[in-house]
Design an enzyme around this catalytic site. Structure first.
Site, mmCIF file in Angstrom:
data_model
loop_
_atom_site.group_PDB
_atom_site.id
_atom_site.type_symbol
_atom_site.label_atom_id
_atom_site.label_comp_id
_atom_site.label_asym_id
_atom_site.label_seq_id
_atom_site.Cartn_x
_atom_site.Cartn_y
_atom_site.Cartn_z
ATOM 1 N N ASP A 12 0.866 -1.166 0.000
ATOM 2 C CA ASP A 12 0.000 0.000 0.000
ATOM 3 C C ASP A 12 0.913 1.230 0.000
ATOM 4 O OD1 ASP A 12 -2.391 1.637 0.577
ATOM 5 O OD2 ASP A 12 -1.425 1.872 2.525
ATOM 6 N N ASP A 14 -0.161 5.114 1.019
ATOM 7 C CA ASP A 14 -0.381 6.047 2.125
ATOM 8 C C ASP A 14 -0.432 5.309 3.460
ATOM 9 O OD1 ASP A 14 -0.672 8.644 0.802
ATOM 10 O OD2 ASP A 14 -2.441 7.748 -0.129
ATOM 11 N N ASP A 168 -1.382 -0.854 5.944
ATOM 12 C CA ASP A 168 -1.673 -0.311 7.270
ATOM 13 C C ASP A 168 -3.148 -0.297 7.604
ATOM 14 O OD1 ASP A 168 -2.068 1.751 5.270
ATOM 15 O OD2 ASP A 168 -2.297 3.160 6.926
#
Length: 219
Positions: A12, A14, A168
């Protein structure tokens, strides 16, 4: 180090590679303020990080007239464009990516960002050349749909069972589960460690250095 379990590592963006969670939350709140809408708290704004922009605005403002969702997205883009060139990679990310590439892993990004935003962010921190492929939410289905991982593995001729997704948010881990890929969580981004643990990732890293070490020893 023994035989590798994975050939393909998908990150991922961000909150996993780029330290942008706080900026995204503030931009969502600023967009709501611009339109005189109820301002979501930081937890609600952080929870939608990782979704496509349209889905994120619907999820963070479920009780407002849907006509405002495109306007929210437009104002969000305005505020984010003012600051995205200032956002850094997390400490250790550049070294980790270089090391993984040297070890022979294929590397990719699967993100809720749009193509223009991802390319701008990658160019601002000079990592575009480190990745073999990228996929954005405005090119396919939003997480947690498995399409991003399915398309990336097809593009690079990789096996889903030898693909590792790192993220995250629960959206990242659910996408991996839906695609039949393994996952690793990072605890320094948008979603809390308990939520991430509920999806049984292979490992949960408290920082990039822990992640790098685990990948070196276990991936």
């Amino acid at each position: 180090m023994g035989k590798k379990l994975f050939d393909f590592i998908v990150f991922d963006w961000d909150g996993t590679l780029m330290d942008s969670t706080t900026a995204i939350v503030k931009c969502i709140q600023a967009a709501a303020k611009d339109l005189s809408l109820p301002i979501p708290d930081a937890g609600a704004a952080a929870h939608v990080i990782g979704l496509s922009l349209g889905d994120a605005m619907q999820a963070v403002m479920p009780n407002v007239d849907p006509k405002y969702h495109p306007k929210m997205a437009e104002r969000y883009r305005y505020h984010y464009a003012l600051r995205d060139h200032e956002l850094p990679l997390f400490p250790g990310v550049r070294e980790m990516l270089a090391d993984l590439a040297q070890q022979g892993y294929f590397l990719a990004v699967a993100t809720g960002k749009g193509r223009v935003g991802l390319n701008r962010a990658m160019n601002s921190v000079n990592v575009l050349a480190m990745f073999d492929a990228t996929r954005c939410a405005d090119e396919t289905f939003s997480k947690p749909h498995p399409a991003m991982l399915q398309e990336l593995t097809r593009e690079l001729g990789q096996d889903m069972q030898r693909t590792l997704m790192i993220g995250d948010t629960t959206h990242d881990l659910l996408m991996a589960a839906n695609a039949g890929a393994a996952s690793v969580a990072v605890e320094y981004g948008a979603h809390d460690a308990r939520s991430l643990a509920s999806l049984a990732p292979l490992y949960s890293a408290k920082n990039v250095f822990e992640l790098h070490q685990w990948l070196t020893e276990n991936a």
